[in-house]
Design an enzyme around this catalytic site. Structure first.
Site, PDB file in Angstrom:
ATOM      1  N   GLU A 280      34.020  65.342  35.674  1.00 47.92           N
ATOM      2  CA  GLU A 280      33.313  65.882  34.514  1.00 47.92           C
ATOM      3  C   GLU A 280      34.185  66.890  33.758  1.00 47.92           C
ATOM      4  O   GLU A 280      34.221  66.896  32.529  1.00 47.92           O
ATOM      5  CB  GLU A 280      32.023  66.550  34.998  1.00 47.92           C
ATOM      6  N   GLU A 283      36.681  64.983  31.872  1.00 39.57           N
ATOM      7  CA  GLU A 283      36.033  64.340  30.713  1.00 39.57           C
ATOM      8  C   GLU A 283      35.814  65.364  29.598  1.00 39.57           C
ATOM      9  O   GLU A 283      36.061  65.073  28.423  1.00 39.57           O
ATOM     10  CB  GLU A 283      34.687  63.731  31.149  1.00 39.57           C
ATOM     11  N   CYS A 300      24.042  64.657  36.043  1.00 39.32           N
ATOM     12  CA  CYS A 300      23.767  64.459  37.474  1.00 39.32           C
ATOM     13  C   CYS A 300      22.276  64.456  37.803  1.00 39.32           C
ATOM     14  O   CYS A 300      21.912  64.212  38.950  1.00 39.32           O
ATOM     15  CB  CYS A 300      24.518  65.470  38.332  1.00 39.32           C
ATOM     16  N   SER A 320      27.595  63.047  29.790  1.00 41.15           N
ATOM     17  CA  SER A 320      28.795  62.715  30.561  1.00 41.15           C
ATOM     18  C   SER A 320      28.609  61.322  31.163  1.00 41.15           C
ATOM     19  O   SER A 320      27.506  60.971  31.600  1.00 41.15           O
ATOM     20  CB  SER A 320      28.983  63.739  31.680  1.00 41.15           C
ATOM     21  N   LYS A 359      15.759  60.419  42.083  1.00 41.14           N
ATOM     22  CA  LYS A 359      16.930  59.739  42.642  1.00 41.14           C
ATOM     23  C   LYS A 359      16.533  58.452  43.376  1.00 41.14           C
ATOM     24  O   LYS A 359      17.354  57.577  43.600  1.00 41.14           O
ATOM     25  CB  LYS A 359      17.720  60.686  43.539  1.00 41.14           C
ATOM     26  N   GLU A 362      16.779  56.294  40.510  1.00 38.66           N
ATOM     27  CA  GLU A 362      18.173  56.166  40.059  1.00 38.66           C
ATOM     28  C   GLU A 362      18.927  55.095  40.840  1.00 38.66           C
ATOM     29  O   GLU A 362      19.692  54.315  40.271  1.00 38.66           O
ATOM     30  CB  GLU A 362      18.886  57.515  40.226  1.00 38.66           C
ATOM     31  N   GLU A 367      22.589  49.422  36.522  1.00 34.89           N
ATOM     32  CA  GLU A 367      24.028  49.754  36.393  1.00 34.89           C
ATOM     33  C   GLU A 367      24.630  50.205  37.713  1.00 34.89           C
ATOM     34  O   GLU A 367      25.850  50.203  37.881  1.00 34.89           O
ATOM     35  CB  GLU A 367      24.256  50.894  35.390  1.00 34.89           C
ATOM     36  N   CYS A 499      17.585  71.624  41.610  1.00 30.34           N
ATOM     37  CA  CYS A 499      17.177  70.762  42.725  1.00 30.34           C
ATOM     38  C   CYS A 499      16.534  71.542  43.873  1.00 30.34           C
ATOM     39  O   CYS A 499      15.800  70.954  44.672  1.00 30.34           O
ATOM     40  CB  CYS A 499      18.369  69.990  43.259  1.00 30.34           C
TER      41      CYS A 499
HETATM   42  S1  SF4 Z   1      15.596  67.427  42.065  1.00 28.29           S
HETATM   43 FE1  SF4 Z   1      14.930  67.706  39.950  1.00 28.29          FE
HETATM   44  S2  SF4 Z   1      16.670  68.750  38.985  1.00 28.29           S
HETATM   45 FE2  SF4 Z   1      17.426  67.850  40.878  1.00 28.29          FE
HETATM   46  S3  SF4 Z   1      18.221  65.858  40.267  1.00 28.29           S
HETATM   47 FE3  SF4 Z   1      16.115  65.563  40.938  1.00 28.29          FE
HETATM   48  S4  SF4 Z   1      14.886  65.648  39.063  1.00 28.29           S
HETATM   49 FE4  SF4 Z   1      16.886  66.548  38.611  1.00 28.29          FE
END
Ligand code: SF4
Ligand code: SF4
Ligand code: SF4
Length: 574
Positions: A280, A283, A300, A320, A359, A362, A367, A499
């Protein structure tokens, strides 16, 4: 100076600033008034009537969470009248609540259960209309079981605080329930998966979409090498699930516990937090040099990325192209690690332990599909450890497995708002000016939801901003759109505080959540580990040297782009 008010609560004199609610004032007298719909920093509407108290000057019982104190007021929080009212409220709530405590993931950690026990309720006193609502498990990250919902609206408030407004009350009277517009499945709504609704819920109506069973199956499969890797914030929160104080760093015990679940290795995701910074920061410098779209946003946080794709697609070129540390780790294991160890990627099963429900979504993005086979939250990991009979608090401290054990303090602070920015500044500034040795960027630290600073690096003024919570992100984006603000580099985390306060973190009781600053205590644990680390700048990490020398070449190389970068797409659902 603020005007002070003196009153008595259960005969104890208390002096508090004018405007304080009875609920807050009672805490000063060390008295806890029960709550259900109230949650500090999230929801305060006075609708559930659990916090009713008697107060002089008031007609009937009043809701302590919204009723302000007055000079000379006398408050009684535990009279027969209060107790009977609360008991009746609970019995009415239970008339419609699906009592599946034995298999509910909030069993022993449920506000309704705790209060029902305390008030000796008759759970069958009232019989509600049998009105069965379907379970919404359409999204790969959050499951809604409205038969357990008590309509407290905390999830609705949490989503509104995020400025997403994916959910709200639907229907009338007895048929009121929570859902997305037109009762559409959550997967088709504007939900970005942050999970703030899940951690706000006082009962088991909302939970993450669990992948524990898949992970157990992989662990039992002799043909699979199961590789775990844990996100930076997990070490600062997992202990709470084992009754350790908020903010206890349990890194060593966490590694020891996962090892006892039987994977082939336990790796440190702080390593790919460092790697994210390497990519990053490079970049950012390239963008500055080549005139590519500025400002650059961090990428992220998948809930933030989804928010941009849905609400601000014109900003996509500003994100990014780096994958998140979770996806980088999965990709690196399935490429570099497999090649190095002569193992076919299909024989490897990658499990990330994450603070986050987004996540889970994600790792199924087309992709990046296949990098990470299962993403489990801190709560799911705690459940697995308990199921396996591992005595967490008695475990010795153990270390992560090589070659992905050593990371820098810059990687560790990724879990708190401002951490990605600080780690990036340490590295980018040094890359731009080799004599730049500053490691502490205090202006971007702390849980303030909107921070900005300007740093002079190699003769350039680098204007940075850090926001957490999507409402603050919206404010920032609107300021950029209108030309009111100009920045070069911006960190955004969807969850307030980052997080450490993610939707997959342990759910603590209201009495803790309403009194302890969770975000601060958990972030402090990460910053302590940064300060104690001899390596604080990602570019100083020997593991980064190993990965680039052995495999990727240099940051932003063609190979690094193939493995560690991704692309985003406008989502036209709005
Ligand atoms: S815990 Fe919350 S801030 Fe951290 S990556 Fe997941 S959604 Fe984003
Ligand atoms: S996961 Fe986040 S965006 Fe989705 S409904 Fe819950 S609070 Fe709203
Ligand atoms: S799902 Fe949970 S937080 Fe939302 S209204 Fe129902 S009980 Fe309250």
């Amino acid at each position: 100076m603020e005007k002070q008010v003196t009153l008595k609560i259960n005969n104890i004199p208390v002096t508090v600033p004018e405007g304080t609610t009875i609920l807050e004032a009672a805490r000063k007298a060390h008295i806890e008034i029960p709550t259900l719909c109230y949650l500090k920093d999230v929801s305060c509407v006075g609708s559930c009537r659990m916090c009713v108290v008697e107060a002089t000057g008031a007609r009937g019982l009043v809701a302590a969470c919204v009723y302000p104190v007055a000079e000379g007021m006398e408050v009684r929080t535990n009279t027969e009248k209060c107790r009977q009212s609360r008991k009746m409220t609970l019995e009415l709530l239970l008339s419609k609540h699906k009592k599946k405590c034995l298999s509910c993931e909030r069993n022993h950690n449920c506000e309704l259960q705790k209060l029902s026990l305390g008030y000796s309720v008759d759970e069958d006193r009232f019989k509600g209309e049998d009105y069965v609502l379907p379970i919404d498990d359409s999204a790969p990250y959050v499951v809604r079981d409205n038969d357990k919902c008590i309509n407290c609206m905390r999830c609705v408030a949490a989503c509104r605080n995020q400025n997403v407004n994916a959910i709200g009350p639907i229907g009338r009277g007895f048929h009121v329930h929570i859902g997305s517009a037109f009762d559409m499945p959550l997967s088709e709504s504007v939900c970005v998966g942050c999970g703030q609704c899940v951690v706000a819920c006082p009962v088991g109506a909302l939970s993450e979409r669990s992948t524990i069973d898949e992970v157990w199956s992989a662990l039992a499969n002799p043909a699979k090498k199961v590789l775990f890797f844990t996100a930076p914030s997990i070490r600062a929160t997992l202990g709470e699930a084992f009754d350790l104080p908020v903010g206890t760093n349990v890194e060593g015990k966490m590694v020891a516990a996962i090892r006892r679940l039987g994977p082939a290795a336990v790796f440190n995701m702080d390593v790919t937090a460092d790697l994210t910074i390497m990519e990053e920061a490079s970049e950012l410098i390239n963008r500055i040099k080549t005139g590519k779209p500025m400002p650059m946003f961090t990428s992220c946080c998948p809930a933030w990325v989804k928010f941009v794709e849905q609400r601000y697609p014109e900003m996509i070129p500003h994100l990014s192209s780096c994958k998140s540390p979770q996806q980088m780790f999965g990709a690196l294991l399935k490429s570099y690690w497999c090649e190095k160890n002569g193992i076919a990627p299909e024989n490897v099963y990658t499990v990330s332990v994450i603070p986050c429900t987004a996540k889970k979504y994600e790792c199924h993005r087309p992709e990046m599909e296949g990098d990470v086979d299962a993403a489990i939250t801190t709560r799911e990991l705690a459940r697995m450890i308990k199921t396996a009979g591992i005595k967490f608090t008695e475990l010795p401290d153990e270390e992560f497995d090589n070659p992905f054990s050593t990371a820098t303090g810059g990687g560790a602070i990724f879990g708190a708002t401002g951490g990605v920015m600080e780690a990036a500044l340490r590295t980018a500034a040094h890359m731009m000016d080799g004599s730049f040795e500053v490691l502490d960027f205090f202006a971007v630290r702390g849980t303030n939801p909107y921070k900005e600073a300007t740093y002079l690096v190699a003769g350039n003024a680098l204007r940075v901003a850090v926001v957490s919570g999507l409402k603050n992100a919206t404010e920032l984006l609107e300021k950029i759109r209108s030309g009111e603000k100009h920045y070069d580099f911006i960190e955004v985390m969807a969850c307030p505080g980052g997080c450490v306060n993610g939707g997959g973190q342990p759910t603590l009781s209201d009495s803790v959540r309403n009194t302890v600053e969770l975000k601060d205590a958990r972030a402090k644990a990460l910053y302590s580990s940064d300060t104690l680390n001899a390596l604080r700048r990602p570019s100083d990490s020997p593991v980064m040297d190993m990965i680039y020398n052995d495999y990727l070449g240099f940051p932003n190389s063609h190979k690094a782009h193939e493995i560690l970068h991704t692309s985003y797409h406008a989502d036209k659902r709005i």
